[in-house]
Scaffold this motif. Structure first.
Motif, PDB file in Angstrom:
ATOM      1  N   SER A  90       0.844  -1.200   0.000  1.00 16.60           N
ATOM      2  CA  SER A  90       0.000   0.000   0.000  1.00 16.60           C
ATOM      3  C   SER A  90       0.875   1.244   0.000  1.00 16.60           C
ATOM      4  CB  SER A  90      -0.946   0.004   1.197  1.00 16.60           C
ATOM      5  OG  SER A  90      -0.207  -0.017   2.394  1.00 16.60           O
ATOM      6  N   PHE A  91       0.282   2.355  -0.404  1.00 13.09           N
ATOM      7  CA  PHE A  91       0.977   3.635  -0.535  1.00 13.09           C
ATOM      8  C   PHE A  91       0.160   4.695   0.179  1.00 13.09           C
ATOM      9  CE2 PHE A  91       1.308   7.603  -3.117  1.00 13.09           C
ATOM     10  CZ  PHE A  91       2.628   7.914  -2.820  1.00 13.09           C
ATOM     11  N   ILE A  92       0.834   5.521   0.984  1.00  9.63           N
ATOM     12  CA  ILE A  92       0.167   6.636   1.662  1.00  9.63           C
ATOM     13  C   ILE A  92       0.972   7.903   1.400  1.00  9.63           C
ATOM     14  CG2 ILE A  92      -0.578   7.626   3.844  1.00  9.63           C
ATOM     15  CD1 ILE A  92      -0.657   4.774   4.967  1.00  9.63           C
ATOM     16  N   SER A  93       0.296   8.913   0.897  1.00  8.48           N
ATOM     17  CA  SER A  93       0.873  10.242   0.711  1.00  8.48           C
ATOM     18  C   SER A  93      -0.236  11.210   1.086  1.00  8.48           C
ATOM     19  CB  SER A  93       1.348  10.432  -0.727  1.00  8.48           C
ATOM     20  OG  SER A  93       1.988  11.668  -0.880  1.00  8.48           O
ATOM     21  N   SER A  94      -0.644  12.080   0.174  1.00  7.90           N
ATOM     22  CA  SER A  94      -1.800  12.929   0.459  1.00  7.90           C
ATOM     23  C   SER A  94      -3.084  12.106   0.349  1.00  7.90           C
ATOM     24  CB  SER A  94      -1.843  14.125  -0.484  1.00  7.90           C
ATOM     25  OG  SER A  94      -1.836  13.679  -1.814  1.00  7.90           O
ATOM     26  N   THR A  95      -3.004  10.971  -0.333  1.00  8.83           N
ATOM     27  CA  THR A  95      -4.090   9.999  -0.407  1.00  8.83           C
ATOM     28  C   THR A  95      -3.491   8.628  -0.128  1.00  8.83           C
ATOM     29  OG1 THR A  95      -3.751   9.607  -2.764  1.00  8.83           O
ATOM     30  CG2 THR A  95      -5.335  11.326  -2.177  1.00  8.83           C
ATOM     31  N   SER A  96      -4.323   7.612  -0.045  1.00  6.55           N
ATOM     32  CA  SER A  96      -3.792   6.263   0.133  1.00  6.55           C
ATOM     33  C   SER A  96      -4.345   5.360  -0.956  1.00  6.55           C
ATOM     34  CB  SER A  96      -4.146   5.721   1.512  1.00  6.55           C
ATOM     35  OG  SER A  96      -5.536   5.606   1.650  1.00  6.55           O
ATOM     36  N   ALA A  97      -3.580   4.318  -1.268  1.00  2.00           N
ATOM     37  CA  ALA A  97      -3.994   3.401  -2.321  1.00  2.00           C
ATOM     38  C   ALA A  97      -3.356   2.045  -2.105  1.00  2.00           C
ATOM     39  CB  ALA A  97      -3.588   3.941  -3.689  1.00  2.00           C
ATOM     40  N   THR A  98      -4.061   0.997  -2.497  1.00  2.00           N
ATOM     41  CA  THR A  98      -3.485  -0.339  -2.523  1.00  2.00           C
ATOM     42  C   THR A  98      -2.826  -0.488  -3.879  1.00  2.00           C
ATOM     43  OG1 THR A  98      -5.164  -1.216  -1.047  1.00  2.00           O
ATOM     44  CG2 THR A  98      -3.991  -2.804  -2.428  1.00  2.00           C
ATOM     45  N   LEU A  99      -1.524  -0.765  -3.872  1.00  2.00           N
ATOM     46  CA  LEU A  99      -0.777  -0.887  -5.120  1.00  2.00           C
ATOM     47  C   LEU A  99      -0.787  -2.312  -5.657  1.00  2.00           C
ATOM     48  CD1 LEU A  99       2.370   1.186  -4.097  1.00  2.00           C
ATOM     49  CD2 LEU A  99       0.366   1.976  -5.376  1.00  2.00           C
ATOM     50  N   PHE A 100      -0.696  -3.277  -4.737  1.00  2.00           N
ATOM     51  CA  PHE A 100      -0.587  -4.680  -5.131  1.00  2.00           C
ATOM     52  C   PHE A 100      -1.341  -5.522  -4.118  1.00  2.00           C
ATOM     53  CE2 PHE A 100       1.487  -8.827  -4.880  1.00  2.00           C
ATOM     54  CZ  PHE A 100       1.553  -9.199  -6.205  1.00  2.00           C
ATOM     55  N   GLU A 101      -2.164  -6.462  -4.629  1.00  2.00           N
ATOM     56  CA  GLU A 101      -2.910  -7.348  -3.743  1.00  2.00           C
ATOM     57  C   GLU A 101      -3.385  -8.542  -4.557  1.00  2.00           C
ATOM     58  OE1 GLU A 101      -5.615  -6.210  -0.105  1.00  2.00           O
ATOM     59  OE2 GLU A 101      -6.727  -5.968  -1.978  1.00  2.00           O
ATOM     60  N   ALA A 102      -3.505  -9.694  -3.907  1.00  2.00           N
ATOM     61  CA  ALA A 102      -3.999 -10.920  -4.543  1.00  2.00           C
ATOM     62  C   ALA A 102      -3.209 -11.285  -5.800  1.00  2.00           C
ATOM     63  CB  ALA A 102      -5.489 -10.795  -4.864  1.00  2.00           C
ATOM     64  N   GLY A 103      -1.895 -11.024  -5.759  1.00  2.00           N
ATOM     65  CA  GLY A 103      -1.032 -11.415  -6.870  1.00  2.00           C
ATOM     66  C   GLY A 103      -1.047 -10.486  -8.071  1.00  2.00           C
ATOM     67  N   LYS A 104      -1.689  -9.307  -7.958  1.00  2.00           N
ATOM     68  CA  LYS A 104      -1.799  -8.401  -9.106  1.00  2.00           C
ATOM     69  C   LYS A 104      -1.594  -6.946  -8.699  1.00  2.00           C
ATOM     70  CE  LYS A 104      -5.267 -11.263 -11.339  1.00  2.00           C
ATOM     71  NZ  LYS A 104      -6.648 -11.364 -11.762  1.00  2.00           N
ATOM     72  N   ILE A 105      -1.057  -6.156  -9.650  1.00  2.00           N
ATOM     73  CA  ILE A 105      -0.990  -4.704  -9.464  1.00  2.00           C
ATOM     74  C   ILE A 105      -2.430  -4.201  -9.469  1.00  2.00           C
ATOM     75  CG2 ILE A 105      -0.259  -2.511 -10.499  1.00  2.00           C
ATOM     76  CD1 ILE A 105       2.109  -4.082  -9.376  1.00  2.00           C
ATOM     77  N   GLN A 106      -2.797  -3.408  -8.476  1.00  2.00           N
ATOM     78  CA  GLN A 106      -4.181  -2.952  -8.323  1.00  2.00           C
ATOM     79  C   GLN A 106      -4.420  -1.529  -8.806  1.00  2.00           C
ATOM     80  OE1 GLN A 106      -6.700  -4.980  -7.212  1.00  2.00           O
ATOM     81  NE2 GLN A 106      -5.135  -6.573  -7.266  1.00  2.00           N
ATOM     82  N   ILE A 107      -3.400  -0.705  -8.764  1.00  2.00           N
ATOM     83  CA  ILE A 107      -3.581   0.703  -9.102  1.00  2.00           C
ATOM     84  C   ILE A 107      -3.632   0.859 -10.620  1.00  2.00           C
ATOM     85  CG2 ILE A 107      -1.146   1.342  -9.047  1.00  2.00           C
ATOM     86  CD1 ILE A 107      -2.226   3.893  -7.493  1.00  2.00           C
ATOM     87  N   LYS A 108      -4.530   1.681 -11.101  1.00  2.00           N
ATOM     88  CA  LYS A 108      -4.743   1.815 -12.542  1.00  2.00           C
ATOM     89  C   LYS A 108      -4.346   3.175 -13.105  1.00  2.00           C
ATOM     90  CE  LYS A 108      -6.552  -2.255 -12.672  1.00  2.00           C
ATOM     91  NZ  LYS A 108      -5.676  -3.362 -12.914  1.00  2.00           N
ATOM     92  N   THR A 109      -3.785   4.065 -12.273  1.00  2.00           N
ATOM     93  CA  THR A 109      -3.423   5.386 -12.790  1.00  2.00           C
ATOM     94  C   THR A 109      -2.223   5.267 -13.714  1.00  2.00           C
ATOM     95  OG1 THR A 109      -2.002   5.870 -10.896  1.00  2.00           O
ATOM     96  CG2 THR A 109      -4.293   6.607 -10.760  1.00  2.00           C
ATOM     97  N   ALA A 110      -2.226   6.051 -14.748  1.00  2.00           N
ATOM     98  CA  ALA A 110      -1.192   5.978 -15.782  1.00  2.00           C
ATOM     99  C   ALA A 110       0.194   6.314 -15.247  1.00  2.00           C
ATOM    100  CB  ALA A 110      -1.545   6.915 -16.936  1.00  2.00           C
ATOM    101  N   ASP A 111       0.265   7.203 -14.251  1.00  2.00           N
ATOM    102  CA  ASP A 111       1.585   7.606 -13.768  1.00  2.00           C
ATOM    103  C   ASP A 111       2.222   6.569 -12.846  1.00  2.00           C
ATOM    104  OD1 ASP A 111      -0.128   8.120 -11.623  1.00  2.00           O
ATOM    105  OD2 ASP A 111       1.088   9.788 -10.905  1.00  2.00           O
ATOM    106  N   LYS A 112       1.497   5.527 -12.450  1.00  2.00           N
ATOM    107  CA  LYS A 112       2.077   4.512 -11.574  1.00  2.00           C
ATOM    108  C   LYS A 112       2.017   3.099 -12.147  1.00  2.00           C
ATOM    109  CE  LYS A 112       2.134   5.692  -6.664  1.00  2.00           C
ATOM    110  NZ  LYS A 112       3.415   6.312  -6.657  1.00  2.00           N
ATOM    111  N   SER A 113       0.890   2.669 -12.654  1.00  2.00           N
ATOM    112  CA  SER A 113       0.688   1.257 -12.987  1.00  2.00           C
ATOM    113  C   SER A 113       1.724   0.690 -13.955  1.00  2.00           C
ATOM    114  CB  SER A 113      -0.722   1.023 -13.528  1.00  2.00           C
ATOM    115  OG  SER A 113      -0.886   1.678 -14.757  1.00  2.00           O
ATOM    116  N   ASP A 114       2.129   1.444 -14.936  1.00  2.00           N
ATOM    117  CA  ASP A 114       3.099   0.923 -15.904  1.00  2.00           C
ATOM    118  C   ASP A 114       4.531   0.958 -15.375  1.00  2.00           C
ATOM    119  OD1 ASP A 114       3.027   3.725 -16.006  1.00  2.00           O
ATOM    120  OD2 ASP A 114       3.671   3.792 -18.087  1.00  2.00           O
TER     121      ASP A 114
END
Length: 124
Positions: free
Chosen positions: A50-74
């Motif tokens: 998981s990632f926490i900054s000004s917001t929080s997000a799950t980046l990876f879970e259940a064997g897969k990348i979870q975040i879909k934003t263009a600036d991170k997922s790729d």
């Protein structure tokens, strides 16, 4: 205000557990190891990043990348030993990264700091 939020995140996490500070330059690649990974897990299916900054997000879970934003997922990848790899680091990557086995508390917590390389350019 942003600096205050960052300091609050660091001190809150530090009060709960050890936080490793990792500093990289813009454009670098960084590997954040996930400690205490259970051997024999397929595709890190019981690992969560998981990632926490000004917001929080799950980046990876259940064997897969979870975040879909263009600036991170790729730019994200998880290795066979469940380490998080961030390619071509950007300023927006600054923040707290936590790895946990889905049945436990976070076992690896990092605060990623990013330096813009122009600040360290030395001219002759």
């Amino acid at each position: 205000m942003h600096l205050l939020l960052i300091l609050m995140l660091i001190f809150t996490a530090a009060a709960e557990q050890h936080v490793s500070v990792v500093t990289v330059r813009v454009g670098d690649e960084v590997i954040l190891p996930c400690n205490k990974v259970t051997e024999g897990r397929n595709n890190c299916d019981r690992t969560s990043w998981s990632f926490i900054s000004s917001t929080s997000a799950t980046l990876f879970e259940a064997g897969k990348i979870q975040i879909k934003t263009a600036d991170k997922s790729d730019r994200l990848n998880v290795t066979v030993n469940c380490s998080l790899v961030i390619k071509k680091v950007i300023i927006k990557d600054v923040g707290q990264y936590s790895c946990r086995q889905l049945t436990s508390e976070p076992n690896s917590v990092y605060y990623l700091s990013v330096i813009h390389s122009e600040y360290f350019h030395v001219s002759c």
